[in-house]
Design an enzyme around this catalytic site. Structure first.
Site, PDB file in Angstrom:
ATOM      1  N   HIS A  61      -8.967  -3.657  -2.570  1.00 38.75           N
ATOM      2  CA  HIS A  61      -8.069  -2.914  -1.681  1.00 38.75           C
ATOM      3  C   HIS A  61      -8.426  -1.423  -1.685  1.00 38.75           C
ATOM      4  O   HIS A  61      -8.541  -0.797  -0.627  1.00 38.75           O
ATOM      5  CB  HIS A  61      -6.623  -3.137  -2.152  1.00 38.75           C
ATOM      6  CG  HIS A  61      -5.586  -2.391  -1.385  1.00 38.75           C
ATOM      7  ND1 HIS A  61      -4.705  -3.014  -0.541  1.00 38.75           N
ATOM      8  CD2 HIS A  61      -5.261  -1.075  -1.341  1.00 38.75           C
ATOM      9  CE1 HIS A  61      -3.892  -2.117  -0.007  1.00 38.75           C
ATOM     10  NE2 HIS A  61      -4.213  -0.919  -0.485  1.00 38.75           N
ATOM     11  N   GLU A  62      -8.624  -0.858  -2.870  1.00 32.14           N
ATOM     12  CA  GLU A  62      -8.924   0.578  -2.973  1.00 32.14           C
ATOM     13  C   GLU A  62     -10.323   0.899  -2.439  1.00 32.14           C
ATOM     14  O   GLU A  62     -10.518   1.933  -1.795  1.00 32.14           O
ATOM     15  CB  GLU A  62      -8.752   1.063  -4.412  1.00 32.14           C
ATOM     16  CG  GLU A  62      -7.357   0.876  -4.994  1.00 32.14           C
ATOM     17  CD  GLU A  62      -6.216   1.377  -4.128  1.00 32.14           C
ATOM     18  OE1 GLU A  62      -6.411   2.349  -3.360  1.00 32.14           O
ATOM     19  OE2 GLU A  62      -5.123   0.799  -4.197  1.00 32.14           O
ATOM     20  N   CYS A  81       0.844  -1.187   0.000  1.00 31.96           N
ATOM     21  CA  CYS A  81       0.000   0.000   0.000  1.00 31.96           C
ATOM     22  C   CYS A  81       0.883   1.241   0.000  1.00 31.96           C
ATOM     23  O   CYS A  81       1.858   1.310   0.755  1.00 31.96           O
ATOM     24  CB  CYS A  81      -0.898  -0.011   1.239  1.00 31.96           C
ATOM     25  SG  CYS A  81      -2.012   1.388   1.351  1.00 31.96           S
ATOM     26  N   HIS A  86     -10.214   1.302   1.208  1.00 28.47           N
ATOM     27  CA  HIS A  86      -9.759   2.640   1.615  1.00 28.47           C
ATOM     28  C   HIS A  86     -10.932   3.616   1.712  1.00 28.47           C
ATOM     29  O   HIS A  86     -10.977   4.447   2.622  1.00 28.47           O
ATOM     30  CB  HIS A  86      -8.735   3.203   0.626  1.00 28.47           C
ATOM     31  CG  HIS A  86      -7.336   2.776   0.880  1.00 28.47           C
ATOM     32  ND1 HIS A  86      -6.634   3.126   2.011  1.00 28.47           N
ATOM     33  CD2 HIS A  86      -6.483   2.036   0.131  1.00 28.47           C
ATOM     34  CE1 HIS A  86      -5.417   2.619   1.949  1.00 28.47           C
ATOM     35  NE2 HIS A  86      -5.301   1.946   0.820  1.00 28.47           N
TER      36      HIS A  86
END
Length: 173
Positions: free
Chosen positions: A133-134, A91, A137
């Protein structure tokens, strides 16, 4: 285009919940393009707006080597998940640390593109992992949140020590 400043763990702004984008306009297009430039500058394959202190539901992804394959997803939502995969993730907000995280191997995502059109995409393997993953966030979740409490505490101590030494991070969790 301009480069944006990436927030580093343990900055609490990484935990902010992103708000939906209501209108695609020149400002949103500039943010997305600046995010793409920042992603390349930092040698990443994905970036969420929350990582650059913009609390909006925007992610940019490119898992290919050609810069023409940029994927901008606004207000992304995973509507289907299948299969399991686990590979080491990194990351841009947690530099020099990787961990193997369980994810879905295949996903379908609904989003809006930079032209304001509703789109639906399918992703598998590394692209699927990167999008998940994004999107995490945007929900204030980091990939290290999937790790055991012991590992998370070790990582936090490591980054707090780096913070004190380099004065790189100014806000703690």
């Amino acid at each position: 285009m301009s480069l944006l400043k990436i927030l580093y763990y343990p900055d609490i702004r990484l935990r902010i919940l992103a708000k939906p984008v209501k209108e695609i306009n020149k400002k949103i297009q500039k943010i997305a393009n600046d995010m793409i430039d920042t992603m390349y500058q930092e040698e990443g394959i994905g970036l969420a707006a929350t990582q650059v202190n913009i609390p909006l539901q925007i992610i940019v992804v490119n898992t290919m080597e050609q810069k023409k394959n940029n994927l901008v997803l606004i207000n992304p939502k995973i509507i289907k998940k299948e299969g399991d995969i686990s590979i080491e993730e990194g990351c841009l907000s947690i530099p020099e640390y990787q961990a193997s995280i369980p994810r879905s191997n295949y996903i379908q995502v609904q989003a809006v593109n930079l032209d304001g059109e509703k789109i639906e995409i399918e992703a598998k393997s590394i692209l699927s992992i990167c999008i998940q993953h994004e999107i995490d966030h945007l929900k204030g979740k980091l990939f290290i949140d999937y790790l055991s409490k012991f590992k998370r505490e070790r990582i936090q101590k490591k980054f707090e020590k780096i913070n004190k030494k380099n004065k790189k991070f100014s806000i703690k969790e």
